[in-house]
Design a protein around this motif. Structure first.
Motif, mmCIF file in Angstrom:
data_model
loop_
_atom_site.group_PDB
_atom_site.id
_atom_site.type_symbol
_atom_site.label_atom_id
_atom_site.label_comp_id
_atom_site.label_asym_id
_atom_site.label_seq_id
_atom_site.Cartn_x
_atom_site.Cartn_y
_atom_site.Cartn_z
ATOM 1 N N ILE A 277 0.838 -1.191 0.000
ATOM 2 C CA ILE A 277 0.000 0.000 0.000
ATOM 3 C C ILE A 277 0.877 1.246 0.000
ATOM 4 O O ILE A 277 1.786 1.375 0.825
ATOM 5 N N GLU A 278 0.607 2.167 -0.923
ATOM 6 C CA GLU A 278 1.339 3.433 -0.929
ATOM 7 C C GLU A 278 0.814 4.307 0.208
ATOM 8 O O GLU A 278 -0.371 4.648 0.242
ATOM 9 N N PRO A 279 1.675 4.691 1.153
ATOM 10 C CA PRO A 279 1.203 5.550 2.250
ATOM 11 C C PRO A 279 0.990 6.976 1.789
ATOM 12 O O PRO A 279 1.669 7.463 0.879
ATOM 13 N N VAL B 285 8.547 4.990 0.669
ATOM 14 C CA VAL B 285 7.143 5.169 0.307
ATOM 15 C C VAL B 285 6.912 4.964 -1.186
ATOM 16 O O VAL B 285 5.779 4.740 -1.612
ATOM 17 N N ALA B 286 7.965 5.046 -2.010
ATOM 18 C CA ALA B 286 7.822 4.788 -3.449
ATOM 19 C C ALA B 286 7.927 3.305 -3.770
ATOM 20 O O ALA B 286 7.729 2.916 -4.929
ATOM 21 N N TRP B 287 8.246 2.473 -2.804
ATOM 22 C CA TRP B 287 8.323 1.026 -2.984
ATOM 23 C C TRP B 287 9.345 0.627 -4.062
ATOM 24 O O TRP B 287 9.132 -0.331 -4.795
ATOM 25 N N ASN B 288 10.467 1.328 -4.134
ATOM 26 C CA ASN B 288 11.444 0.977 -5.172
ATOM 27 C C ASN B 288 12.823 0.687 -4.584
ATOM 28 O O ASN B 288 13.811 0.660 -5.319
ATOM 29 N N GLY B 289 12.902 0.456 -3.258
ATOM 30 C CA GLY B 289 14.176 0.166 -2.622
ATOM 31 C C GLY B 289 14.068 -1.006 -1.682
ATOM 32 O O GLY B 289 13.681 -2.114 -2.071
ATOM 33 N N ARG C 166 1.618 3.591 -5.735
ATOM 34 C CA ARG C 166 2.972 3.229 -6.120
ATOM 35 C C ARG C 166 3.317 1.803 -5.708
ATOM 36 O O ARG C 166 4.249 1.199 -6.258
ATOM 37 N N GLY C 167 2.588 1.274 -4.740
ATOM 38 C CA GLY C 167 2.778 -0.123 -4.380
ATOM 39 C C GLY C 167 2.452 -1.056 -5.523
ATOM 40 O O GLY C 167 2.986 -2.165 -5.613
ATOM 41 N N ALA C 168 1.567 -0.625 -6.445
ATOM 42 C CA ALA C 168 1.250 -1.434 -7.622
ATOM 43 C C ALA C 168 2.468 -1.569 -8.527
ATOM 44 O O ALA C 168 2.685 -2.624 -9.150
ATOM 45 N N GLU C 169 3.271 -0.504 -8.622
ATOM 46 C CA GLU C 169 4.494 -0.575 -9.431
ATOM 47 C C GLU C 169 5.442 -1.635 -8.870
ATOM 48 O O GLU C 169 6.028 -2.426 -9.620
ATOM 49 N N LEU D 37 -4.298 -5.181 -8.705
ATOM 50 C CA LEU D 37 -3.968 -3.757 -8.701
ATOM 51 C C LEU D 37 -5.183 -2.957 -8.260
ATOM 52 O O LEU D 37 -6.294 -3.154 -8.774
ATOM 53 N N ILE D 38 -4.959 -2.049 -7.294
ATOM 54 C CA ILE D 38 -6.015 -1.183 -6.775
ATOM 55 C C ILE D 38 -5.546 0.264 -6.907
ATOM 56 O O ILE D 38 -4.524 0.644 -6.344
ATOM 57 N N GLU D 39 -6.296 1.057 -7.692
ATOM 58 C CA GLU D 39 -5.926 2.464 -7.913
ATOM 59 C C GLU D 39 -4.441 2.574 -8.276
ATOM 60 O O GLU D 39 -3.685 3.378 -7.729
ATOM 61 N N ALA D 40 -4.036 1.752 -9.226
ATOM 62 C CA ALA D 40 -2.623 1.635 -9.571
ATOM 63 C C ALA D 40 -2.102 2.884 -10.266
ATOM 64 O O ALA D 40 -2.796 3.485 -11.092
ATOM 65 N N ARG D 41 -0.856 3.255 -9.907
ATOM 66 C CA ARG D 41 -0.161 4.354 -10.578
ATOM 67 C C ARG D 41 1.161 3.798 -11.112
ATOM 68 O O ARG D 41 2.196 3.901 -10.459
#
Length: 649
Positions: free
Chosen positions: A226-228, A264-268, A300-303, A321-325
């Motif tokens: 989940i993106e916070p 928070v961007a879920w990329n690390g 961003r968690g969808a990414e 995917l929920i409200e995916a960005r």
């Protein structure tokens, strides 16, 4: 008095009964007394009808500490029956000479001659006493050798709350955490939704939440990313919408929430902790061991969910995917190395998901819709459930299985792919491919391939022969260090601070280590393991990547390791040189180098010198190649930027 007892005495009706059957009750009260701030309570009475009109009476409420009265107030009662409606008390206690003791609350109701007396006392803590009780509980856990991450998490949460100041809400939370710790020390082990794990990468304690279905078999283990909406703290992690959880549990799903810390961007680091959290949840409940695995990403968690699904498609049943960005996808470059870099982006390998059920709770962003079109062209048409994530239909759709057709795999680094071990690439930095059908396996760009099971008769049109000798070292090989510099975070690591050469060099190394430590804490919500270079041998810290602060002149451990290998960078008293270029050390250019440990056991050396080589946000060193030497100023382009080949050249 035990902390739990102190809290319960405030909430449970306390009464002093007189012979004729009337009593006073502390109906409610602030659980903590804060000096100089408002404290409230409410007093009621149990008065027989025959005594309603008795009076006059006087109610006195006082707060004392160590014999000093902090606040006191009298409440005249014309008749005793007024206690039925209750008395609302507001006091502002003064600061005593010695604030180490508990606060004594005294409530007295009597007539003018003090013949008809009711007396009630309670002890209340202060924020300082709450802190000291938590410190005492921490000492008890340490003395017992209790290393369970859950009480350690509660203590970390309390530490964060204490930094906020003694608000009433904070004190309520501290009381709750103190009660949990007290029950833990008493041996109670009640399963809770909030759980904790210890991350092997940095040894930190991280929370996660596990929601289990009420009854029946577990149909799937759903992992929520989940993106916070704002930066997170362990004491303030917003919950998932309850309607999502209710619908998922109605479908028989167990749901585990992954805590991304500062990522928070879920990329690390958050992506790596997905698998750590899954392992912890499976260990916590045996019913999850054979449950199909489902990734569900929001925002961003969808990414991150798409990236993880493309990297490990054989481990997943479904992707939701929920409200995916998702990121906007650009055309892949033609140049091979740039194409290899671009293929690391989430969504660039849709063919990997041909055997994965993909379900959307809504249409998503424009970039998400474009990605769905690419996925459909690859042969996997996503399913959109108009009811959304609040309805059970979305979660039931994730339980469907998708027939896996033949897939064309894009290989970016040595990896395991089911039964196959892709041990080495032909050319590092150029994507390879693999496909399989009844006729055999076809590959491009793969130098070594091994299998746990018998393979089809032919590999690339020739009879398959398994490798018979080990790959030479150093080499970017499966099980060996492959870089880049950010790969230190792929496993346990320790930061080693150089203390040699000069006092100035030592001070610069300490400042660089401090900057790295702060950047890691902001991103990962943990503390790095920090040691100095003195007293360490070449084989110190087995099984850990080493982030070495300084250079072979200022870092004693690095000097010994460098003597066993050939680094591509050379330092002398005045300059640093690499690939035919020389720079003055006084310029303090940022230098980051990834290099295999001379033991060739899979460990990575990351050498950091000069000023910080990372941005203020994100995983420290993310996005850098194997070697970076910056320009003279922070905003200048890099002077040296290299990704080494298979032989680390």
């Amino acid at each position: 008095m035990r902390l739990r007892g102190a809290l319960l005495l405030l909430l449970v009706v306390g009464a002093a009964m007189a012979a004729d059957g009337w009593s006073i009750t502390l109906a409610s009260a602030d659980p903590v007394v804060r000096h100089g701030l408002i404290w409230r309570c409410r007093i009621t009475g149990d008065i027989p009808t025959t005594r309603f009109s008795d009076g006059p009476y006087n109610a006195q409420v006082a707060l004392t500490q160590g014999g000093t009265t902090l606040a006191s107030q009298d409440f005249p009662l014309t008749r005793l029956g007024q206690l039925l409606g209750g008395i609302d008390v507001v006091l502002v206690p003064a600061t005593p000479p010695n604030g180490d003791a508990n606060i004594d609350l005294t409530i007295t109701v009597s007539d003018r001659l003090r013949r008809d007396l009711q007396h009630l006392t309670r002890q209340l803590p202060t924020p300082l006493l709450l802190q000291r009780r938590l410190e005492q509980q921490q000492r008890q856990l340490r003395e017992r050798g209790d290393l369970d991450p859950l009480p350690a998490l509660w203590l970390e949460q309390a530490g964060e709350l204490l930094l906020d100041g003694p608000s009433l809400a904070t004190c309520h939370q501290l009381l709750d955490l103190g009660g949990r710790l007290e029950r833990w020390l008493a041996g109670e082990r009640t399963p809770e939704i909030l759980r904790a794990l210890r991350d092997p990468v940095d040894g930190s304690v991280q929370p996660y939440r596990l929601h289990l279905p009420a009854e029946g078999p577990v149909t799937a283990l759903v992992v929520l990313l989940i993106e916070p909406a704002r930066p997170l703290r362990k004491c303030a992690w917003p919950p998932v919408p309850p309607a999502w959880l209710a619908a998922a549990r109605a479908a028989g799903c167990a749901v585990v929430e992954v805590y991304p810390a500062g990522d928070v961007a879920w990329n690390g680091i958050a992506q790596a902790r997905v698998w750590t959290t899954i392992a912890a949840a499976i260990t916590a409940d045996a019913r999850l061991r054979d449950a199909p695995l489902v990734l569900v990403g929001n925002g961003r968690g969808a990414e991150a969910a798409v990236a993880l699904a493309e990297q490990h498609p054989l481990r997943l049943r479904s992707l939701g995917l929920i409200e995916a960005r998702l990121p906007v996808s650009a055309a892949l470059p033609v140049e091979p190395h740039q194409r290899w870099l671009a293929l690391h982006r989430a969504g660039e390998r849709p063919a990997h998901l041909l055997g994965t059920t993909v379900v959307l709770a809504d249409a998503g962003s424009p970039a998400t819709r474009l990605w769905c079109g690419r996925l459909a062209l690859a042969g996997n048409v996503p399913l959109t459930v108009d009811a959304g994530a609040t309805q059970v239909e979305f979660w039931q759709a994730l339980l469907r299985t998708t027939t896996a057709p033949r897939r064309d795999w894009m290989i970016l680094a040595p990896q395991r792919l089911g039964r196959l071990h892709i041990e080495a690439m032909s050319d590092w930095g150029i994507a390879a491919s693999l496909s399989e059908d009844a006729a055999g396996i076809r590959t491009t760009g793969i130098a070594r391939l091994r299998s746990d099971e018998p393979l089809p008769a032919r590999l690339d049109g020739k009879p398959y022969r398994a490798p018979t000798s080990a790959a030479p070292a150093p080499r970017k090989h499966l099980g060996q260090a492959t870089g880049p510099v950010a790969a230190y975070a792929n496993g346990p690591f320790t930061v080693v601070i150089g203390t040699g050469e000069s006092a100035a060099a030592q001070a610069e190394n300490r400042a660089l280590a401090q900057a790295f430590t702060l950047a890691w804490a902001a991103h990962a919500g943990g503390r790095v393991r920090l040691v100095e270079d003195t007293g360490l041998s070449d084989e110190s810290l087995p099984g850990q990547h080493l982030v070495l602060i300084g250079n072979p002149r200022s870092n004693l451990l690095l000097a010994r390791l460098a003597a066993r290998t050939t680094l591509p960078v050379h330092w002398d008293a005045r300059s640093v040189s690499a690939f035919g270029q020389t720079f003055l050390r006084a310029e303090r250019r940022a230098l980051a180098l990834a290099w295999p440990h001379p033991a060739h056991d899979g460990r990575l050396l990351v050498i950091l010198d000069g000023r910080p080589a990372w941005n203020a946000q994100g995983l420290p060193l993310a996005g850098l190649p194997d070697l970076l030497i910056s320009g003279p100023a922070q905003e200048d382009p890099p002077a040296v930027e290299r990704t080494f080949d298979n032989e680390w050249r």
